[in-house]
Scaffold this active site. Structure first.
Site, PDB file in Angstrom:
ATOM      1  N   LYS A  66       0.802  -1.235   0.000  1.00 41.54           N
ATOM      2  CA  LYS A  66       0.000   0.000   0.000  1.00 41.54           C
ATOM      3  C   LYS A  66       0.830   1.278   0.000  1.00 41.54           C
ATOM      4  O   LYS A  66       0.401   2.293  -0.526  1.00 41.54           O
ATOM      5  CB  LYS A  66      -0.943   0.021   1.202  1.00 41.54           C
ATOM      6  CG  LYS A  66      -2.105  -0.936   1.054  1.00 41.54           C
ATOM      7  CD  LYS A  66      -3.057  -0.831   2.220  1.00 41.54           C
ATOM      8  CE  LYS A  66      -4.142  -1.877   2.091  1.00 41.54           C
ATOM      9  NZ  LYS A  66      -5.096  -1.851   3.175  1.00 41.54           N
ATOM     10  N   ASP A 102      -9.886   2.594   2.060  1.00 38.64           N
ATOM     11  CA  ASP A 102      -9.975   2.040   3.424  1.00 38.64           C
ATOM     12  C   ASP A 102     -10.623   3.059   4.355  1.00 38.64           C
ATOM     13  O   ASP A 102     -11.382   2.691   5.256  1.00 38.64           O
ATOM     14  CB  ASP A 102      -8.571   1.736   3.977  1.00 38.64           C
ATOM     15  CG  ASP A 102      -8.004   0.412   3.473  1.00 38.64           C
ATOM     16  OD1 ASP A 102      -8.791  -0.435   3.000  1.00 38.64           O
ATOM     17  OD2 ASP A 102      -6.775   0.239   3.539  1.00 38.64           O
ATOM     18  N   ALA A 128       0.190   1.305  13.292  1.00 39.39           N
ATOM     19  CA  ALA A 128       0.610   2.522  12.576  1.00 39.39           C
ATOM     20  C   ALA A 128       1.025   2.180  11.147  1.00 39.39           C
ATOM     21  O   ALA A 128       1.819   2.882  10.540  1.00 39.39           O
ATOM     22  CB  ALA A 128       1.756   3.196  13.324  1.00 39.39           C
TER      23      ALA A 128
HETATM   24  P1  NAP Z   1       1.031  -3.195   7.848  1.00 34.85           P
HETATM   25  O1  NAP Z   1       1.156  -1.917   7.115  1.00 34.85           O
HETATM   26  O2  NAP Z   1       2.008  -4.296   7.611  1.00 34.85           O
HETATM   27  O3  NAP Z   1       1.048  -2.832   9.430  1.00 34.85           O
HETATM   28  C1  NAP Z   1       1.032  -3.859  10.378  1.00 34.85           C
HETATM   29  C2  NAP Z   1       0.811  -3.263  11.767  1.00 34.85           C
HETATM   30  O4  NAP Z   1       0.696  -4.346  12.714  1.00 34.85           O
HETATM   31  C3  NAP Z   1       1.979  -2.396  12.246  1.00 34.85           C
HETATM   32  O5  NAP Z   1       1.469  -1.379  13.076  1.00 34.85           O
HETATM   33  C4  NAP Z   1       2.820  -3.416  13.040  1.00 34.85           C
HETATM   34  O6  NAP Z   1       3.621  -2.833  14.031  1.00 34.85           O
HETATM   35  C5  NAP Z   1       1.729  -4.217  13.710  1.00 34.85           C
HETATM   36  N1  NAP Z   1       2.167  -5.562  14.065  1.00 34.85           N
HETATM   37  C6  NAP Z   1       2.469  -6.574  13.228  1.00 34.85           C
HETATM   38  N2  NAP Z   1       2.842  -7.673  13.929  1.00 34.85           N
HETATM   39  C7  NAP Z   1       2.780  -7.321  15.244  1.00 34.85           C
HETATM   40  C8  NAP Z   1       3.059  -8.008  16.447  1.00 34.85           C
HETATM   41  N3  NAP Z   1       3.488  -9.283  16.452  1.00 34.85           N
HETATM   42  N4  NAP Z   1       2.879  -7.366  17.619  1.00 34.85           N
HETATM   43  C9  NAP Z   1       2.452  -6.076  17.629  1.00 34.85           C
HETATM   44  N5  NAP Z   1       2.186  -5.358  16.508  1.00 34.85           N
HETATM   45  C10 NAP Z   1       2.367  -5.980  15.331  1.00 34.85           C
HETATM   46  O7  NAP Z   1      -0.407  -3.844   7.626  1.00 34.85           O
HETATM   47  P2  NAP Z   1      -1.797  -3.091   7.344  1.00 34.85           P
HETATM   48  O8  NAP Z   1      -2.048  -3.016   5.901  1.00 34.85           O
HETATM   49  O9  NAP Z   1      -1.815  -1.862   8.158  1.00 34.85           O
HETATM   50  O10 NAP Z   1      -2.839  -4.166   7.924  1.00 34.85           O
HETATM   51  C11 NAP Z   1      -3.009  -4.352   9.322  1.00 34.85           C
HETATM   52  C12 NAP Z   1      -4.203  -5.264   9.571  1.00 34.85           C
HETATM   53  O11 NAP Z   1      -5.405  -4.640   9.126  1.00 34.85           O
HETATM   54  C13 NAP Z   1      -4.110  -6.604   8.831  1.00 34.85           C
HETATM   55  O12 NAP Z   1      -4.569  -7.616   9.684  1.00 34.85           O
HETATM   56  C14 NAP Z   1      -5.066  -6.439   7.667  1.00 34.85           C
HETATM   57  O13 NAP Z   1      -5.656  -7.662   7.267  1.00 34.85           O
HETATM   58  C15 NAP Z   1      -6.119  -5.519   8.281  1.00 34.85           C
HETATM   59  N6  NAP Z   1      -6.817  -4.729   7.251  1.00 34.85           N
HETATM   60  C16 NAP Z   1      -8.153  -4.910   7.137  1.00 34.85           C
HETATM   61  C17 NAP Z   1      -8.850  -4.169   6.191  1.00 34.85           C
HETATM   62  C18 NAP Z   1     -10.327  -4.371   6.074  1.00 34.85           C
HETATM   63  O14 NAP Z   1     -10.872  -3.965   5.041  1.00 34.85           O
HETATM   64  N7  NAP Z   1     -10.976  -4.929   7.066  1.00 34.85           N
HETATM   65  C19 NAP Z   1      -8.188  -3.266   5.369  1.00 34.85           C
HETATM   66  C20 NAP Z   1      -6.823  -3.105   5.520  1.00 34.85           C
HETATM   67  C21 NAP Z   1      -6.138  -3.866   6.471  1.00 34.85           C
HETATM   68  P3  NAP Z   1       5.134  -2.372  13.721  1.00 34.85           P
HETATM   69  O15 NAP Z   1       5.023  -0.998  13.105  1.00 34.85           O
HETATM   70  O16 NAP Z   1       5.784  -2.372  15.048  1.00 34.85           O
HETATM   71  O17 NAP Z   1       5.713  -3.382  12.767  1.00 34.85           O
END
Ligand code: NAP
Length: 283
Positions: A66, A102, A128
């Site tokens: 993204k 989103d 974040a």
């Molecule tokens: P991303 O950019 O990779 O960000 C991942 C986030 O999760 C970061 O804040 C990361 O923290 C944190 N994280 C990952 N593993 C962790 C752990 N073991 N302990 C604590 N924090 C952890 O991913 P994203 O695109 O933002 O997506 C995040 C979630 O939202 C996913 O599960 C995705 O499926 C969901 N999502 C859902 C929708 C929907 O339409 N419902 C849309 C978009 C995303 P750090 O910065 O410390 O790495």
């Protein structure tokens, strides 16, 4: 000519988008195929170039592309530029424009599926990354009164709070370290999990970002994670006596925004929800 649409991500095994987007295209008799396009980061730029073809309407983008996608389009929608992440690209005659659906998808899900009005509320966003960026932007635009962001990597929460506070909105978003959660979480009307904790395939699939003792019984716990439908965070919310909602509504409504951008037609959201297998439906 049958048109092409698809979703880029890596890995892509959890994506429900091809299922509900195809159902919507078929319901409106639009001659297009919506495919899953698993694409590793090193192949992503070349794959985005392929969107310029005549038969391609555009794409969705999910983890981990993204933020990288921002640099690959010709133009950005104004909100997407402020958010700093895109999840939708539209191809118009070989020119690519990036959007973040989103943000409006999350707010519509919050209001219509969870029955929660964010205006004037105190909110805590956990995470974040790309999803958190859209969610924080949308909540601030919706007029929340207090906003805190907490993330495992504190600098990312600080950067997100800073970016969003530079925008024209009030109030400033503040960043919290995970150790400071107890100072804010119990007073939040809304807690959003925008981390990948609890997501199938995550190394933290069995962990909640907040324990139940820090959640108010009058709060709403909204999990952006939608696979599985019931997560440790939602279980923590339930244990605290809070209202809970999973991320399927955000998924469908962000997809509905994309559908309108690609086809010019309102998405049949009932058809989209009905296309989701019952075992995958959120609480
Ligand atoms: P991303 O950019 O990779 O960000 C991942 C986030 O999760 C970061 O804040 C990361 O923290 C944190 N994280 C990952 N593993 C962790 C752990 N073991 N302990 C604590 N924090 C952890 O991913 P994203 O695109 O933002 O997506 C995040 C979630 O939202 C996913 O599960 C995705 O499926 C969901 N999502 C859902 C929708 C929907 O339409 N419902 C849309 C978009 C995303 P750090 O910065 O410390 O790495």
């Amino acid at each position: 000519m049958t048109k092409r649409l698809g979703i880029f991500g890596y890995p892509l095994h959890h994506s429900l988008s091809p299922l509900f987007q195809q159902a919507a295209l078929d319901a409106l008799g639009i001659d297009a195929r919506f495919e899953g396009w698993p694409t590793p980061p090193e192949k992503f730029a070349e794959a985005v170039e392929g969107l310029r073809a005549d038969d391609c309407l555009g794409c969705c983008i999910t983890l981990p592309h993204k933020e990288a996608a921002l640099e690959l389009v010709d133009e950005l929608d104004a909100a997407a530029e402020k958010i700093g992440a895109i999840n939708t690209i539209v191809n118009s005659g070989g020119r690519l424009k990036g959007y973040n659906t989103d943000a409006p998808g999350f707010i519509r899900g919050l209001r219509e599926s969870a029955g929660f009005e964010p205006e004037g509320k105190s909110v805590l966003v956990l995470g974040a990354g790309g999803a958190a960026r859209g969610i924080v932007y949308a909540l601030r635009e919706a007029g929340v009164s207090r906003m805190a962001i907490a993330n495992r990597t504190e600098e990312r929460a600080q950067a997100l709070a800073r970016d969003m506070s530079r925008a024209r909105f009030r109030p400033d978003a503040m960043s919290l370290s995970i150790d400071q959660l107890a100072n804010f979480a119990p007073y939040a009307d809304l807690i959003v999990n925008a981390t990948s904790m609890g997501m199938r395939g995550s190394s933290a699939v069995e962990e909640s970002p907040v324990p139940p003792e820090l959640i108010s019984g009058s709060a709403l716990c909204y999990d952006a994670v939608y696979v599985p439908p019931m997560t440790p965070f939602l279980e923590a919310g339930e244990d605290a006596g809070a209202q809970i909602a999973g991320g399927l509504s955000m998924l469908i409504y962000q997809g509905a925004e994309g559908f309108k951008l690609w086809t010019g037609q309102d998405a049949p959201v009932d058809v989209m929800f009905d296309a989701i297998p019952p075992t995958m439906r959120s609480v």
